[in-house]
Scaffold this motif. Structure first.
Motif, PDB file in Angstrom:
ATOM      1  N   GLY A 155      44.291  43.029  30.063  1.00  0.00           N
ATOM      2  CA  GLY A 155      42.975  42.974  30.755  1.00  0.00           C
ATOM      3  C   GLY A 155      42.875  42.704  32.379  1.00  0.00           C
ATOM      4  N   VAL A 156      44.103  42.360  32.926  1.00  0.00           N
ATOM      5  CA  VAL A 156      43.898  42.041  34.210  1.00  0.00           C
ATOM      6  C   VAL A 156      44.669  43.211  35.152  1.00  0.00           C
ATOM      7  CG1 VAL A 156      43.953  39.798  33.917  1.00  0.00           C
ATOM      8  CG2 VAL A 156      45.885  40.719  34.509  1.00  0.00           C
ATOM      9  N   TYR A 157      45.538  43.895  34.388  1.00  0.00           N
ATOM     10  CA  TYR A 157      46.240  45.072  35.188  1.00  0.00           C
ATOM     11  C   TYR A 157      45.815  46.578  34.847  1.00  0.00           C
ATOM     12  CZ  TYR A 157      49.852  41.391  36.017  1.00  0.00           C
ATOM     13  OH  TYR A 157      50.440  40.387  36.509  1.00  0.00           O
ATOM     14  N   VAL A 213      36.208  42.080  48.650  1.00  0.00           N
ATOM     15  CA  VAL A 213      37.147  43.000  48.185  1.00  0.00           C
ATOM     16  C   VAL A 213      36.929  43.385  46.734  1.00  0.00           C
ATOM     17  CG1 VAL A 213      39.594  43.907  48.130  1.00  0.00           C
ATOM     18  CG2 VAL A 213      38.603  42.226  49.978  1.00  0.00           C
ATOM     19  N   ILE A 214      36.744  44.495  46.242  1.00  0.00           N
ATOM     20  CA  ILE A 214      36.484  44.960  45.015  1.00  0.00           C
ATOM     21  C   ILE A 214      37.814  45.828  44.377  1.00  0.00           C
ATOM     22  CG2 ILE A 214      34.952  46.284  43.449  1.00  0.00           C
ATOM     23  CD1 ILE A 214      32.599  45.240  45.430  1.00  0.00           C
ATOM     24  N   ALA A 215      37.958  45.546  43.286  1.00  0.00           N
ATOM     25  CA  ALA A 215      39.082  46.352  42.506  1.00  0.00           C
ATOM     26  C   ALA A 215      38.300  47.391  41.617  1.00  0.00           C
ATOM     27  CB  ALA A 215      40.101  45.635  41.884  1.00  0.00           C
ATOM     28  N   ALA A 216      38.318  48.574  41.873  1.00  0.00           N
ATOM     29  CA  ALA A 216      37.453  49.800  41.010  1.00  0.00           C
ATOM     30  C   ALA A 216      37.806  49.553  39.769  1.00  0.00           C
ATOM     31  CB  ALA A 216      37.538  51.014  41.705  1.00  0.00           C
ATOM     32  N   GLY A 217      39.023  49.195  39.283  1.00  0.00           N
ATOM     33  CA  GLY A 217      39.549  49.281  38.094  1.00  0.00           C
ATOM     34  C   GLY A 217      39.346  47.601  37.186  1.00  0.00           C
ATOM     35  N   ASP A 218      38.758  46.828  37.965  1.00  0.00           N
ATOM     36  CA  ASP A 218      38.483  45.408  37.473  1.00  0.00           C
ATOM     37  C   ASP A 218      37.903  45.417  36.208  1.00  0.00           C
ATOM     38  OD1 ASP A 218      38.122  42.704  37.267  1.00  0.00           O
ATOM     39  OD2 ASP A 218      37.805  42.355  39.255  1.00  0.00           O
ATOM     40  N   ARG A 219      38.660  44.998  35.097  1.00  0.00           N
ATOM     41  CA  ARG A 219      37.897  44.692  33.638  1.00  0.00           C
ATOM     42  C   ARG A 219      37.429  43.567  33.417  1.00  0.00           C
ATOM     43  NH1 ARG A 219      41.900  47.180  29.622  1.00  0.00           N
ATOM     44  NH2 ARG A 219      40.227  47.020  28.024  1.00  0.00           N
ATOM     45  N   VAL A 238      34.870  46.097  50.810  1.00  0.00           N
ATOM     46  CA  VAL A 238      36.301  47.163  51.032  1.00  0.00           C
ATOM     47  C   VAL A 238      36.549  47.036  49.417  1.00  0.00           C
ATOM     48  CG1 VAL A 238      38.586  47.400  51.577  1.00  0.00           C
ATOM     49  CG2 VAL A 238      36.993  45.971  52.973  1.00  0.00           C
ATOM     50  N   VAL A 239      36.692  48.594  49.041  1.00  0.00           N
ATOM     51  CA  VAL A 239      37.090  48.800  47.606  1.00  0.00           C
ATOM     52  C   VAL A 239      38.552  49.441  47.364  1.00  0.00           C
ATOM     53  CG1 VAL A 239      36.333  50.111  45.465  1.00  0.00           C
ATOM     54  CG2 VAL A 239      34.718  49.168  47.244  1.00  0.00           C
ATOM     55  N   HIS A 240      39.369  48.619  46.518  1.00  0.00           N
ATOM     56  CA  HIS A 240      40.462  49.628  46.095  1.00  0.00           C
ATOM     57  C   HIS A 240      40.363  50.402  44.880  1.00  0.00           C
ATOM     58  CE1 HIS A 240      44.564  50.150  44.862  1.00  0.00           C
ATOM     59  NE2 HIS A 240      45.070  49.622  45.681  1.00  0.00           N
ATOM     60  N   PRO A 241      40.664  51.539  45.063  1.00  0.00           N
ATOM     61  CA  PRO A 241      40.345  52.690  44.356  1.00  0.00           C
ATOM     62  C   PRO A 241      40.562  52.649  42.864  1.00  0.00           C
ATOM     63  CG  PRO A 241      41.824  53.502  45.771  1.00  0.00           C
ATOM     64  CD  PRO A 241      41.403  52.212  46.396  1.00  0.00           C
ATOM     65  N   THR A 242      41.882  51.922  42.708  1.00  0.00           N
ATOM     66  CA  THR A 242      42.551  51.860  41.283  1.00  0.00           C
ATOM     67  C   THR A 242      43.086  50.712  40.674  1.00  0.00           C
ATOM     68  OG1 THR A 242      44.794  52.346  42.674  1.00  0.00           O
ATOM     69  CG2 THR A 242      43.585  54.338  41.893  1.00  0.00           C
ATOM     70  N   ALA A 243      43.049  49.723  41.570  1.00  0.00           N
ATOM     71  CA  ALA A 243      43.547  48.456  40.876  1.00  0.00           C
ATOM     72  C   ALA A 243      42.823  47.777  40.071  1.00  0.00           C
ATOM     73  CB  ALA A 243      43.962  47.251  42.073  1.00  0.00           C
ATOM     74  N   GLY A 244      43.334  47.041  39.250  1.00  0.00           N
ATOM     75  CA  GLY A 244      42.725  46.091  38.143  1.00  0.00           C
ATOM     76  C   GLY A 244      42.505  44.783  38.999  1.00  0.00           C
ATOM     77  N   HIS A 245      42.120  43.632  37.954  1.00  0.00           N
ATOM     78  CA  HIS A 245      41.764  42.668  38.678  1.00  0.00           C
ATOM     79  C   HIS A 245      42.903  41.906  39.145  1.00  0.00           C
ATOM     80  CE1 HIS A 245      39.371  38.835  38.386  1.00  0.00           C
ATOM     81  NE2 HIS A 245      40.393  38.262  37.982  1.00  0.00           N
ATOM     82  N   ALA A 246      44.044  42.160  38.878  1.00  0.00           N
ATOM     83  CA  ALA A 246      45.317  41.536  39.537  1.00  0.00           C
ATOM     84  C   ALA A 246      45.700  42.408  40.707  1.00  0.00           C
ATOM     85  CB  ALA A 246      46.541  41.545  38.366  1.00  0.00           C
TER      86      ALA A 246
END
Length: 271
Positions: A155-157, A213-219, A238-246
């Motif tokens: 879920g988080v990665y 800060v938003i992680a684009a892959g946050d589920r 600011v958006v991180h293009p690939t990271a998940g919630h962690a």
């Protein structure tokens, strides 16, 4: 209720004060790769919330607003280290508490950097939270723990990070039985605070500079609701293009640079 030990903390560095607030399943050492590069310019305060690994215990049973209670605990911690105010860098659960502190005690907060969080719970988050609490209840009753770990990692990665760290995650899965039951009981009370949470009424009282800060892959946190939080707070985004919630674990070097840029400007604004 017996008297509890002070919140576990680590204070290091010199310069403008910055406190780092954990996500629900973190302990403060998780922030070290983000905080360490900043200590040439900032004093950093890392800590565990009450109920986390190094600060065991629970709020009084009479506590009705858990975010407010944890926010007041954080304000007391700032007092203990002699800080009248601080910049707050926070993620997930910690970002909810930091936002609450900024709304309740605006003079204590110089700025907010809020990562992987949103303005209010969604149905999807509530389902995830309820499912996590059900698994935790099973563990507290003596059940097996690996299902909880597998769902957490999934879920988080982000998928790419899970592949890159597969061996590490397998080793940590095998060590899951080493976690004390107090960690799971503390996690349950943190999850209880998140169920149905709604920060929208508190947001107008936040007056300091904010970066979301938003992680684009946050589920876990809905990206649209994260943008809604930023809009309500008139925040930079600011958006991180690939990271998940962690995000804190997936790309700490990237996050450290985002922090340095924002905190430098926010500290100039606060003078």
């Amino acid at each position: 209720m017996s008297e509890q030990r002070p919140l576990a903390r680590r204070l290091a560095g010199r310069g403008a004060p910055v406190a780092f607030a954990n996500g629900g399943m973190m302990t403060f050492s998780s922030w070290e790769p983000v905080a360490a590069p900043l200590r040439d310019e900032f004093a950093t305060l890392l800590f565990d919330f009450r109920g986390q690994m190094l600060s065991p215990g629970a709020p009084p049973e009479s506590t009705s607003d858990l975010f407010a209670w944890h926010a007041d605990q954080l304000a007391s911690l700032l007092d203990e280290v002699g800080w009248e105010s601080a910049h707050l860098v926070a993620t997930s659960f910690g970002a909810m508490v930091a936002t609450t502190l900024a709304s309740r005690h605006p003079r204590r907060v110089r700025s907010l950097l809020l990562a992987t969080v949103m303005d209010r719970a969604t149905e999807a988050l509530d389902r995830q939270t309820a499912g996590s609490r059900e698994l935790v209840a099973g563990i507290l009753a003596g059940g097996e723990r690996t299902r909880f770990w597998d769902l957490l990692v999934e879920g988080v990665y982000s998928p790419a990070h899970r592949v890159a760290r597969a061996a590490e995650f397998a080793a940590r899965r095998a060590q899951l039985d080493l976690l004390p039951l107090s960690w799971f009981s503390g996690l349950d009370q943190l999850l209880a605070a998140v169920e149905g949470f709604d920060l929208t009424a508190a947001l107008p009282a936040v007056r300091c500079p904010v970066c979301v800060v938003i992680a684009a892959g946050d589920r876990v946190m809905d990206v649209e609701r994260s943008h809604a939080l930023a809009s309500a707070l008139r925040a930079e985004t600011v958006v991180h293009p690939t990271a998940g919630h962690a995000l804190v674990a997936e790309d700490p070097a990237w996050l450290a640079e985002v922090c340095r840029d924002f905190l430098t400007r926010a500290e100039e604004h606060s003078r």
